[in-house]
Design an enzyme around this catalytic site. Sequence first.
Site, PDB file in Angstrom:
ATOM      1  N   ASP A 184      -6.401  -2.231  -6.127  1.00 13.73           N
ATOM      2  CA  ASP A 184      -5.660  -1.877  -4.917  1.00 13.73           C
ATOM      3  C   ASP A 184      -5.571  -0.364  -4.966  1.00 13.73           C
ATOM      4  O   ASP A 184      -4.847   0.193  -5.798  1.00 13.73           O
ATOM      5  CB  ASP A 184      -4.261  -2.513  -4.950  1.00 13.73           C
ATOM      6  CG  ASP A 184      -3.511  -2.246  -3.663  1.00 13.73           C
ATOM      7  OD1 ASP A 184      -3.392  -1.063  -3.286  1.00 13.73           O
ATOM      8  OD2 ASP A 184      -3.051  -3.206  -3.028  1.00 13.73           O
ATOM      9  N   HIS A 185      -6.328   0.312  -4.105  1.00 12.73           N
ATOM     10  CA  HIS A 185      -6.457   1.755  -4.323  1.00 12.73           C
ATOM     11  C   HIS A 185      -5.134   2.505  -4.137  1.00 12.73           C
ATOM     12  O   HIS A 185      -4.979   3.617  -4.624  1.00 12.73           O
ATOM     13  CB  HIS A 185      -7.598   2.349  -3.484  1.00 12.73           C
ATOM     14  CG  HIS A 185      -7.258   2.610  -2.050  1.00 12.73           C
ATOM     15  ND1 HIS A 185      -7.318   1.643  -1.087  1.00 12.73           N
ATOM     16  CD2 HIS A 185      -6.858   3.739  -1.427  1.00 12.73           C
ATOM     17  CE1 HIS A 185      -6.970   2.169   0.076  1.00 12.73           C
ATOM     18  NE2 HIS A 185      -6.687   3.441  -0.099  1.00 12.73           N
ATOM     19  N   HIS A 247      -1.445  -3.201  -0.032  1.00 13.30           N
ATOM     20  CA  HIS A 247      -0.952  -1.849  -0.344  1.00 13.30           C
ATOM     21  C   HIS A 247       0.565  -1.720  -0.164  1.00 13.30           C
ATOM     22  O   HIS A 247       1.263  -1.178  -1.017  1.00 13.30           O
ATOM     23  CB  HIS A 247      -1.628  -0.812   0.551  1.00 13.30           C
ATOM     24  CG  HIS A 247      -3.129  -0.879   0.549  1.00 13.30           C
ATOM     25  ND1 HIS A 247      -3.851  -1.142  -0.581  1.00 13.30           N
ATOM     26  CD2 HIS A 247      -4.041  -0.724   1.528  1.00 13.30           C
ATOM     27  CE1 HIS A 247      -5.147  -1.134  -0.290  1.00 13.30           C
ATOM     28  NE2 HIS A 247      -5.282  -0.887   0.991  1.00 13.30           N
TER      29      HIS A 247
HETATM   30  C1  BG6 Z   1      -7.913   0.202   3.348  1.00 11.33           C
HETATM   31  C2  BG6 Z   1      -7.884  -0.476   4.688  1.00 11.33           C
HETATM   32  O1  BG6 Z   1      -7.584  -0.686   2.329  1.00 11.33           O
HETATM   33  O2  BG6 Z   1      -6.987   1.285   3.354  1.00 11.33           O
HETATM   34  C3  BG6 Z   1      -8.195   0.496   5.805  1.00 11.33           C
HETATM   35  O3  BG6 Z   1      -8.822  -1.531   4.697  1.00 11.33           O
HETATM   36  C4  BG6 Z   1      -7.290   1.701   5.730  1.00 11.33           C
HETATM   37  O4  BG6 Z   1      -8.093  -0.124   7.077  1.00 11.33           O
HETATM   38  C5  BG6 Z   1      -7.275   2.279   4.324  1.00 11.33           C
HETATM   39  O5  BG6 Z   1      -7.775   2.663   6.646  1.00 11.33           O
HETATM   40  C6  BG6 Z   1      -6.218   3.358   4.210  1.00 11.33           C
HETATM   41  O6  BG6 Z   1      -6.315   3.999   2.971  1.00 11.33           O
HETATM   42  P1  BG6 Z   1      -5.762   5.479   2.759  1.00 11.33           P
HETATM   43  O7  BG6 Z   1      -5.911   5.722   1.300  1.00 11.33           O
HETATM   44  O8  BG6 Z   1      -6.617   6.372   3.606  1.00 11.33           O
HETATM   45  O9  BG6 Z   1      -4.350   5.467   3.231  1.00 11.33           O
END
Ligand code: BG6
Length: 510
Positions: A184-185, A247
């Site tokens: 989960d980034h 997230h």
């Molecule tokens: C991803 C989603 O997991 O996270 C995207 O699938 C979203 O829709 C993205 O744009 C947002 O990531 P960050 O790190 O740019 O907030």
Amino acid sequence: MNKTENQMLVIFGASGDLTARKLVPALFNLYVAKQLPEHFIVLGASRSNMTDAEFRSKVVLESTYLKDRLKDLKPEYIDAFASKFFYEDLGGAYDLDYAPLRKRVGDLNDSNGTEGNIMYYLSTPPTLYETIAKNLAEAGLSTQNNGWKRMIVEKPFGYDLETAKALNKGLQTHFKEHQIYRIDHYLGKETVQNLLVTRFANSIFEPLWNRNYIHHVEITNAESVGVEKRGGYYDSSGALRDMFQNHLLQIVSLIVMEPPIGDQPEEIRNEKVKALKSLRIMKDYKTLHDHTIRAQYVGAEINGETMKGYREEDGVAKDSLTETYAAIKFFVDNWRWKDVPFYVRTAKRMPTKVTEVVIHFKSPHHQIFQDTGMHNKDNKLIIRIQPDEGILVKFGVKVPGQGFKVERANLDFYYSSLTETHVMQAYERLLLDAMQGDATLYARADEVEAAWEFVNPILDYWKNGKDVCMYGYASGVWGPENADELIDGIGFWRNPGPNLTDDPGFCVLT
Ligand code: BG6
């Protein structure tokens, strides 16, 4: 610093965008920081027909995502990095005999000294995860008697509770839970991890971190972009599945959790699961109706540019009922949080890109100073996840002059002030952790399932409930007009600007 053993990274779906956009730049950062082990190679595996040289060119030498980083570097230095990359054509499908793959892995392992340690990265559609895990196991590529084997899987982990359980069960048939790393980034973001440190490495916040002092908690995740080129995927997903289930509930779990007994992966993950299990599941229609709002962006002109409405995006059904905005109010059923409302929203095509957590504290129980300025000026702790990462405390100060007029002042900290520290990108940090066998920042099966338990009834209600509205909002505004109804009686959402200290109410004038 932990030791990173010699190893091979096998990326399934390596010809896809994620490899070039996120994984290879993350590996490049690790290479520059001398964090890669002495013997390390990457084997891309996919259905496209490519040679090693073509793969190197695509993801390193000619990659638009690395162009700026490479431009002033010596060719030998770049080549030494590119030469770590190899490619295996899986031959048109993922559901084939992996004997040729096993042979290639074996040969590369022997000639590159990677000691049988293999990290599989599944960057394919999730429908293929179980197939790939099964084929790897059947080809003898999951056994750990000659080096460890780990598997990283990308979200979505399931489409709902039932499919998530089936996926977990399927993966666990072929790999042990401790071999599976669900990425989960958001957990790779420094500021998300800092939630733990803010709470548990200070003695000034934790005593206040409960129902006695906190009035409500607000989390905003806004993106200015629309669904971009991912309309097809997004239309079968929606904001709740795409952002909230994973997230945002991860962020919630870090705010809600009890102090872990230590910093070991299982100690932290156990507390996160407990936190997710304590979210009150909404069961009746009235609660679901009153505590959830969904909406879709419609076309608008922003700064002279015409923005398409969601239903006009490529890959999106003309009569789509998929939400691009989701706002949820909920409670946490435990001793610490009883009766404290949580408000969480996520949306695309907002006025700006921002993610922040706002802890709203209660007003002092005995008000001495009557002239306290405007409404909604209680103490707040604002934890800015992105951009302009930092922490802001809003507290009352006396306005100079006669009497006791009180105004709010800011006490702020910015990550950018830590100039000597290299702040790792999310994928860089998470890849390195997995390479070292540290699963702290990866989601465990029960964690994912607990999050789905909470989300499932909402999805169900939005799909099958009677009279469920899908509101519209013009691209570039803070959601539908009635968005504040959710926080009725408390006030309104804090609509943050791109900078941490911006006063709320940020909007784009068209
Ligand atoms: C991803 C989603 O997991 O996270 C995207 O699938 C979203 O829709 C993205 O744009 C947002 O990531 P960050 O790190 O740019 O907030």
